[in-house]
Every structure is written in C-alpha cells, then in structure tokens.
Design an enzyme around this catalytic site. Sequence first.
Site, PDB file in Angstrom:
ATOM      1  N   HIS A 149     132.450 -24.980  52.765  1.00 40.66           N
ATOM      2  CA  HIS A 149     133.343 -25.408  53.835  1.00 40.66           C
ATOM      3  C   HIS A 149     132.864 -26.735  54.429  1.00 40.66           C
ATOM      4  O   HIS A 149     133.651 -27.670  54.649  1.00 40.66           O
ATOM      5  CB  HIS A 149     133.403 -24.351  54.939  1.00 40.66           C
ATOM      6  CG  HIS A 149     134.329 -23.209  54.648  1.00 40.66           C
ATOM      7  ND1 HIS A 149     134.132 -22.344  53.592  1.00 40.66           N
ATOM      8  CD2 HIS A 149     135.455 -22.778  55.294  1.00 40.66           C
ATOM      9  CE1 HIS A 149     135.104 -21.438  53.588  1.00 40.66           C
ATOM     10  NE2 HIS A 149     135.915 -21.677  54.599  1.00 40.66           N
ATOM     11  N   HIS A 198     126.475 -18.550  56.981  1.00 39.08           N
ATOM     12  CA  HIS A 198     125.631 -19.583  56.394  1.00 39.08           C
ATOM     13  C   HIS A 198     124.381 -19.794  57.228  1.00 39.08           C
ATOM     14  O   HIS A 198     124.405 -19.664  58.469  1.00 39.08           O
ATOM     15  CB  HIS A 198     126.377 -20.924  56.302  1.00 39.08           C
ATOM     16  CG  HIS A 198     127.183 -21.089  55.063  1.00 39.08           C
ATOM     17  ND1 HIS A 198     126.614 -21.168  53.799  1.00 39.08           N
ATOM     18  CD2 HIS A 198     128.519 -21.220  54.878  1.00 39.08           C
ATOM     19  CE1 HIS A 198     127.569 -21.320  52.900  1.00 39.08           C
ATOM     20  NE2 HIS A 198     128.737 -21.349  53.531  1.00 39.08           N
TER      21      HIS A 198
END
Length: 245
Positions: A149, A198
């Site tokens: 992303h 993440h």
Amino acid sequence: MGLNRLFRWFGNRELTVLCVVFALLASVWMFAEIAALVTAGDTHELDRQVLLMMRTAGDVSDPIGPGWAEEMGRDITALGGNVVLTLLTLVVMGYLLLSQRKRLAFVVLVAALGSLGVNTWLKDSYERDRPDLVPHGAEVYTASFPSGHSMVAAATYLTLGALLAMAERRRRLKIYYLLVALTLTLLVGVSRVYLGVHWPTDVLAGWTAGSGWALACWLLARRLQCHRSLEPSFDNSAVTAGKSP
C-alpha cells in the site's frame, strides 16, 4: 579526457534533474540499508515499540482513539489499495488518451503497474511475516516487507502530483499538487501501522521504494518532454495555466 566528459555531462544537465537523480540514488541506498537492518533483525525492538504506541495501554487489541478512528483508518488505507489505485490509474489514463496524450498515459501506467510488479518481487524476495503482536484491523494476503500500500501509493500519487506540477507554471499550485500527493502517501502508510498489518519499517521501506519509483517516472516524463516527445497539448496546458488569472 574522462574528467572533461564528466564535467561536460554535468554542465549540460539542469540542476533540478541532477537533484532528482541524486535523490533517486539516495532512495535506492536507503531502501537497501533498511532491508539489511530488517533482515538482520536489528529493527525488531523499534518496530515493536512504535506498533504498541498505537494501541491502548493494557489492551493491544484496541487501537488508540475512539471507535470511529479505526473505521477512518480503514477508509484511508483503502486509498492505497489495488482497487482504488487501479480505478484512479484507469480514470487518469482514460482522460490522457482522450486528450491525445498517449506518452503521458504511458508514464502513469509505468508508475502504477511498474511499482506493483516491483513490490510483488520484493515481497517474494524477503518474505517477512506480518506483525503477530496485535490483531489485524484489515485483511492481508501477502508478505509484509515492503508495504505494498505504501509503495504503490507513493509511486502513483507522487508521480501524478509531479506531472501536474510540470504542467503548471504557478508556484503555489505546484506546491499544492505535491503537498496533496505527499499527504495521501503519508496517510496511507500510517494507516497500515495503525491497523496493525505492517511493521513501521515495512512502511518506511515502501515509502522509500515508491518515492524512488516516482522519481524515475518523473525523469522519464522529463526526458520525453525535453525531446519534444510529449504531446503538444501537455506543453500548451502549462502556457495556458500560466496566463489564467
């Protein structure tokens, strides 16, 4: 003779282009350094501390802030998702193709699709596990390093911002385009850590790699422009914008 050629090469380049080349090389070096530290396990404690900073004390399953903040985080993270970025890329390319700016559309395609391909290759190369310290606030299917992303959002938004800035002569609008692109990139990355999908170094590496890819795309667009390969309408738009009140 070699030094003379080197000096002549530098002299024939604009300072802006040289700065971008330097920034591109710096981003490659920075990514390599982050990857080396991650592979050696030297970032684990820092990653852990930053991730826990975004969780309520005593309850790692609860992100900091009110309930709507987590929902907002999911909305923001979607701005870096494949569906949103694919739709954005197709919309922008459609506009450019209809405006007969085929080469510029190619640059946008390289920014989005190219960065996605490179990110997939990097994920397969490092195969870092996702954070298991906190529950995930979004579904994930791939490896953790680097953040897809963050990388693809940086490459796409920063490239679009840079191209808009190239077509605009007014300084305040140039700054505005770049600030919007930078803000979107930062928000997407922070949301990935906030949602617990993440590690912070995944996002930092994604930002670095995506920014480097955007710089490379800017150089490609600049080269096409300098060789008069970009469509006349793109150059004329800058002139028109400069004359508008």
